[in-house]
Each structure stands twice: as structure tokens, then as C-alpha cells.
Design a protein around this motif. Structure first.
Motif, PDB file in Angstrom:
ATOM      1  N   TYR A   1       0.716  -1.518  -0.009  1.00 50.68           N
ATOM      2  CA  TYR A   1       0.186   0.050   0.006  1.00 50.68           C
ATOM      3  C   TYR A   1       0.655   1.864   0.075  1.00 50.68           C
ATOM      4  O   TYR A   1       0.253   2.209  -0.313  1.00 50.68           O
ATOM      5  CB  TYR A   1      -0.708   0.087   1.079  1.00 50.68           C
ATOM      6  N   SER A   2       1.996   1.381   0.017  1.00 47.54           N
ATOM      7  CA  SER A   2       3.471   2.359   0.364  1.00 47.54           C
ATOM      8  C   SER A   2       3.098   2.781  -0.608  1.00 47.54           C
ATOM      9  O   SER A   2       4.193   4.221  -1.175  1.00 47.54           O
ATOM     10  CB  SER A   2       3.747   2.385   1.158  1.00 47.54           C
ATOM     11  N   LYS A   3       3.241   2.137  -1.847  1.00 45.81           N
ATOM     12  CA  LYS A   3       4.169   2.055  -3.087  1.00 45.81           C
ATOM     13  C   LYS A   3       2.979   2.759  -4.063  1.00 45.81           C
ATOM     14  O   LYS A   3       3.758   3.612  -4.743  1.00 45.81           O
ATOM     15  CB  LYS A   3       4.255   0.692  -4.096  1.00 45.81           C
ATOM     16  N   GLY A   4       1.949   3.453  -3.806  1.00 43.76           N
ATOM     17  CA  GLY A   4       0.360   3.853  -4.664  1.00 43.76           C
ATOM     18  C   GLY A   4       0.630   3.254  -5.718  1.00 43.76           C
ATOM     19  O   GLY A   4       0.629   4.307  -6.746  1.00 43.76           O
ATOM     20  N   ILE A   5       0.157   1.972  -5.999  1.00 46.68           N
ATOM     21  CA  ILE A   5      -0.179   1.685  -7.501  1.00 46.68           C
ATOM     22  C   ILE A   5      -1.585   2.053  -8.118  1.00 46.68           C
ATOM     23  O   ILE A   5      -2.110   2.193  -9.165  1.00 46.68           O
ATOM     24  CB  ILE A   5       0.220   0.045  -7.791  1.00 46.68           C
ATOM     25  N   ARG A   6      -2.783   2.015  -6.544  1.00 43.26           N
ATOM     26  CA  ARG A   6      -3.847   2.247  -7.308  1.00 43.26           C
ATOM     27  C   ARG A   6      -3.605   3.224  -7.874  1.00 43.26           C
ATOM     28  O   ARG A   6      -4.981   4.229  -8.751  1.00 43.26           O
ATOM     29  CB  ARG A   6      -5.154   2.309  -6.318  1.00 43.26           C
ATOM     30  N   GLN A   7      -3.248   4.239  -6.854  1.00 45.45           N
ATOM     31  CA  GLN A   7      -3.270   5.936  -7.602  1.00 45.45           C
ATOM     32  C   GLN A   7      -2.308   5.956  -8.550  1.00 45.45           C
ATOM     33  O   GLN A   7      -2.778   7.076  -9.960  1.00 45.45           O
ATOM     34  CB  GLN A   7      -2.115   6.420  -5.717  1.00 45.45           C
ATOM     35  N   ARG A   8      -1.338   5.467  -8.922  1.00 51.57           N
ATOM     36  CA  ARG A   8      -0.872   5.392 -10.735  1.00 51.57           C
ATOM     37  C   ARG A   8      -1.894   4.683 -11.454  1.00 51.57           C
ATOM     38  O   ARG A   8      -1.783   5.421 -12.323  1.00 51.57           O
ATOM     39  CB  ARG A   8       0.268   4.318 -10.492  1.00 51.57           C
ATOM     40  N   ILE A   9      -2.020   3.835 -11.056  1.00 47.77           N
ATOM     41  CA  ILE A   9      -3.346   3.473 -12.276  1.00 47.77           C
ATOM     42  C   ILE A   9      -4.553   4.511 -12.389  1.00 47.77           C
ATOM     43  O   ILE A   9      -4.611   4.672 -13.464  1.00 47.77           O
ATOM     44  CB  ILE A   9      -4.372   1.637 -12.008  1.00 47.77           C
ATOM     45  N   GLU A  10      -4.964   5.457 -11.270  1.00 46.76           N
ATOM     46  CA  GLU A  10      -5.609   6.109 -11.442  1.00 46.76           C
ATOM     47  C   GLU A  10      -5.445   7.073 -12.589  1.00 46.76           C
ATOM     48  O   GLU A  10      -6.652   8.148 -12.751  1.00 46.76           O
ATOM     49  CB  GLU A  10      -6.779   6.810 -10.122  1.00 46.76           C
ATOM     50  N   ALA A  11      -4.596   7.836 -11.892  1.00 39.97           N
ATOM     51  CA  ALA A  11      -3.563   8.710 -12.698  1.00 39.97           C
ATOM     52  C   ALA A  11      -3.695   8.539 -14.478  1.00 39.97           C
ATOM     53  O   ALA A  11      -3.626   9.678 -15.272  1.00 39.97           O
ATOM     54  CB  ALA A  11      -1.996   9.504 -11.916  1.00 39.97           C
TER      55      ALA A  11
END
Length: 490
Positions: free
Chosen positions: A264-274
Motif C-alpha cells: 500500500y505504500s507504493k501508490g499503485i492504485r493512485q498510479r493506475i487512477e492517474a
């Protein structure tokens, strides 16, 4: 003497485990001779003997742990308390008296096993959040060897880190080392502010602190990579079958790549969202770019990680369903490990490297991506300002991963950046990578640790046996409901 949670014991051929850290530490040990000590990775309900494997000048000493040990020390306190707190995630922090007791109990167990190996002139370098109290136990046994500690993850500011269970005891444990190293100046400032807030140590200036009559050094030692070796692997990877298949499947599309352990620290969901936001706001980019996210599973025994695994897969599927076409899949999401050589080739093929953690100690993927690029036609690194690597790689496109639209704009800017600007940014970052390799990091830490070396063992320990534990260890351990002197496995 190197100590880490997992020990990369070489194969029968004697070749060391892959990975920059393992290679660097193995090289340092081969030069000096010594031990690499830690957990074998095996589970045993019986107390098994210490297993020692000799390769060249290095002995790899490993011990098994019980399932209870793993549940409380590793999956519990280390990864459900220390890890989330250090990554600023108080909402995911679990406070458990049993896990806290287990963390200290297992650290004492490791200390007692390590004590049987120590010699008077041994220098001990302990790695990462699993073993913060290890020096305190060794000191209480009477050992005065030089001991250094390096934290590979961030150290949070006082108002966050003080939420940690047994916070003062953990903080006090770090004052028992001779050198405490962090990835960045920000981590150093956060840690020393904690010392001041708790009135636990006195600032002597020049990074030196005094606590209970002991003087220790606190400094930043940003870890590097094997820059030249990684560049060579990237050049040679053009013949790699996986890389060739990937390039053929891309046709004339640009590749964006992200490589992260599932965390969860890697920001994967936020990256795909971007990325999805970019496709929404810039329709001209559709069918012209593909995002490859390589994410090996991690810590599946921890519920938060299992939940995240489902969420990321659903998000990738939603993005493909909304924007994809019969001849174009916007997101390729891979849930397995890829070899180092293949990764180097994939980095080299990518126009954009997305390294956007919500918080990270360093993040070596950022450095590997830059090192792998062609100097004549380099790609662009989009980097979170909350990654430790941002202090060195400030010529990347720095983004706030929480700001979806700004990150989407940065992706477009990276894709449209002129060759001249790409070269300029890449050259500046490569200069940093060449001046701070993993070998430099290792040598710099050891140089500080061995300064004014004083390696006296306690009386009665000259033959590898520690002096009796001082009674104070039992009193301190009482806070966690476990009598630690006289450790018993079950």
C-alpha cells in the motif's frame, strides 16, 4: 558481521543471490571475511541448531523460527505496526500486546544466537526495522563491539512515530548503536527530533549524540545501485526473449512502466487512477500508449495486502473495460516476479518510468530505470516527491501522487518531452548515480562505523560465550508481559 531478516545463502555453486544490496554486502564480507546472520526462511516448532554454510571467506549463519515467532515478530509487530507507522499509515497500524512481546522476544532470541558467533574484533552491521532492539540486547549481555544500524525504510516525524507500540523502548534501542543510518536528511531530522522531544539524547553537534554515557553518530547514507553493471545488463537484454516479445507486441505504441512489490505504500492504485485520468482528459493518447505494471505479490498472510491485491486487479480491469479496444489493452497488470535482466530490458524500452510511492525510504526502481536508459534517446522518470530517491534525482518530473490530475499531466509532459530536454535531465541524474553507487554506500557506512574502533568483549566472552544478562533486561521486558531473560521458544 552482517545481520538481516532474510539471508541470501548462495547456491551450491557459490554464486551470491541477485540484487544490489546482497551483492554489495557479499562483496564487503568477502573483502573482510565474516558472517551473514539471520532467519533461514524456514519454520520449525523445535529449536534447531544454528545452520552455517561456508562460501569463500563468508559464513552464512541462519536459524529457523517457529510459526508463533513469525506470526508475532514478522507478520505482526514488524509488518502491522512498525511498517505502517514508518510509512505514515496510522490508519493501518495494529496494536497488539502479544505481537509487541513477540517482537522483543524474537530479537532477544536472535541476540543470544548471534552472541555465540561473536569475536572481540567483530564489527556488526544490522539492517532494517526487524532488528531495532538487537544492539540493546547485545549491550545488556555486555558486548562492546562496534555496532551499526541502517534503516532501509522511512522514519516518520514525532507526531506519527510516537503512535508506535512500545515507542520509547524502540527509540531507546536505536541509541545503543554506534552509528544509526537513514536514507535521507528528512529521516535524520525526523529521528533526531524524536530524541529531542523525548529528552532521550543530547546533541553534541556534527551528527553526534550522547545517551546514557554512550556517544553515537546519526547520519544519512542514501543507498545506491550497481550503476555500470545495470547499464550493461540493460544493453545486453535486447536479446532477452521476454523483452523481444514485449517490444513486438507494442508495435508503434509508447510504453510506460511501473515495477513495485504489492504494498500500500507504493501508490499503485493512485498510479493506475492517474493513467486513467490521462486517457480521459487526453483522448488523443488512446491507442498510442500502454501502461505495464509489474507487481509481485507480497506478504499475502497480512489481510491488508490481500485486500489491496483484489483492489488493484479490479482497478486495472475497470480501466481496460472503459478505455480499451479489441486491438488495445491500456493496462497490462502482471502479478509475478520478472528476472533482473528482463526488467533492465523493459526499463530501457519504456518512454516513461512511473515511480510514484506514497512514501518510500529510497526506491531503487527509480535509479534502475535511469541507469538502464540509452544516452542518445533516454526515457523520462516521473517520480514521487515522497520517495527518498527524489533528494538525489531532482531532475525527474517530481509529482504529488495524491494529486491525480497533476500526475496525469506529468505523464503527458513526459510523453511529449523533447529529446534535448530528456537528455539534459537524464545526464544530471546519471551523474548522481555514478557518484553514489551501492559500493560507495557500503564503504561510506563502514568507514564511519569503524572510526575510533573499540571492540572489547565482556569478561568471560572471549571464547564466543556472552556474559550473563544484566537483570535490567527482565525489568524492561516486563512492559510487554514477557520475561525475556531466559528465553523459551514456546
Amino acid at each position: 558481521m552482517v545481520v538481516s531478516n532474510r539471508v541470501p545463502v548462495p547456491s551450491d555453486s557459490g554464486s551470491p543471490a541477485a540484487g544490489g544490496l546482497a551483492v554489495a554486502l557479499n562483496a564487503a564480507l568477502q573483502q573482510r571475511g565474516g558472517f551473514w546472520f539471520g532467519w533461514s526462511g524456514n519454520v520449525s516448532e523445535e529449536e534447531t541448531p544454528l545452520q552455517v554454510h561456508d562460501f569463500g571467506r563468508v559464513s552464512y549463519a541462519v536459524t529457523d523460527l517457529s510459526q508463533r515467532d513469525i506470526d508475532e515478530y514478522y507478520a505482526g509487530f514488524a509488518n502491522r505496526a512498525l511498517w505502517p507507522v514508518c510509512h505514515y499509515r496510522l490508519d493501518l497500524t495494529e496494536i497488539s500486546a502479544n505481537d509487541t512481546a513477540g517482537y522483543f522476544r524474537v530479537n532477544e532470541f536472535f541476540a543470544r544466537r548471534l552472541a555465540t558467533l561473536l569475536k572481540p574484533d567483530d564489527v556488526i552491521w544490522i539492517h532494517d526495522y526487524h532488528f531495532i532492539p538487537l544492539a540493546a540486547y547485545l549491550r545488556q549481555m555486555g558486548f562492546e563491539n562496534r555496532m551499526g544500524f541502517f534503516l532501509h525504510i522511512p522514519w516518520a516525524p514525532y507526531d506519527v512515530s510516537s503512535a508506535l507500540p512500545a515507542y520509547q523502548t524502540v527509540l531507546s534501542g536505536l541509541t545503543r548503536y554506534d552509528v544509526v543510518g537513514f536514507q535521507t536528511r528528512r529521516d535524520v531530522e525526523n529521528f533526531t527530533r524524536c530524541l529531542e522531544q523525548e529528552k532521550m539524547a543530547r546533541d553534541l553537534g556534527d551528527g553526534r549524540w550522547e545517551a546514557d554515557g554512550r556517544v553515537f553518530k546519526v547520519d544519512a547514507f542514501p543507498i545506491g545501485i550497481e550503476t555500470d553493471l545495470f547499464r550493461q545488463e540493460a544493453r545486453e537484454a535486447k536479446s532477452n526473449s521476454l523483452v523481444r516479445r514485449m517490444r513486438a507486441s507494442m508495435e508503434d505504441k509508447h510504453l510506460i512502466i511501473g515495477v513495485d512489490r504489492l504494498d500500500y505504500s507504493k501508490g499503485i492504485r493512485q498510479r493506475i487512477e492517474a493513467f486513467a485520468c490521462m486517457l480521459e482528459r487526453f483522448p488523443n493518447m488512446r491507442n498510442k500508449v500502454t501502461f505495464l505494471q509489474i507487481t509481485p505479490k507480497s506478504r499475502s498472510e497480512v489481510p491488508e495486502y490481500l485486500k489491496m491485491q483484489h483492489e488493484v486487479a479490479e482497478q486495472a480491469g475497470w480501466t481496460n473495460g472503459k478505455f480499451g479496444d479489441v486491438d488495445w489493452t491500456p493496462v497490462r497488470y502482471i502479478n509475478k516476479a520478472v528476472s533482473r535482466t528482463s526488467l533492465a530490458g523493459l526499463y530501457r524500452s519504456a518512454r516513461v518510468g512511473m515511480v510514484t510511492p506514497l512514501r518510500d525510504g529510497m526506491n531503487l526502481v527509480a535509479k534502475e530505470y535511469v541507469a538502464s536508459q540509452r544516452g542518445t534517446d533516454p526515457g523520462v522518470l516521473v517520480l514521487s516527491r515522497f520517495a527518498g530517491a527524489a533528494e538525489e534525482l531532482d531532475s525527474a518530473l517530481l509529482v504529488n501522487p495524491y494529486d491525480t490530475e497533476a500526475t496525469a499531466n506529468a505523464i503527458v509532459r513526459a510523453l511529449e518531452m523533447s529529446l534535448e530536454e530528456r537528455k539534459e535531465r537524464w545526464k544530471a541524474m546519471m551523474a548522481r548515480l555514478r557518484s553514489n553507487t551501492v559500493d560507495h554506500w557500503c564503504a561510506n557506512f563502514m568507514a564511519v562505523l569503524t572510526q575510533e574502533q573499540s571492540c572489547a568483549l565482556p569478561k568471560g566472552a572471549e571464547n564466543g560465550h556472552a556474559a550473563p544478562v544484566e537483570p535490567t533486561i527482565a525489568r524492561e521486558a516486563a512492559h510487554f508481559g514477557q520475561p525475556m531473560a531466559g528465553y523459551r521458544r514456546n
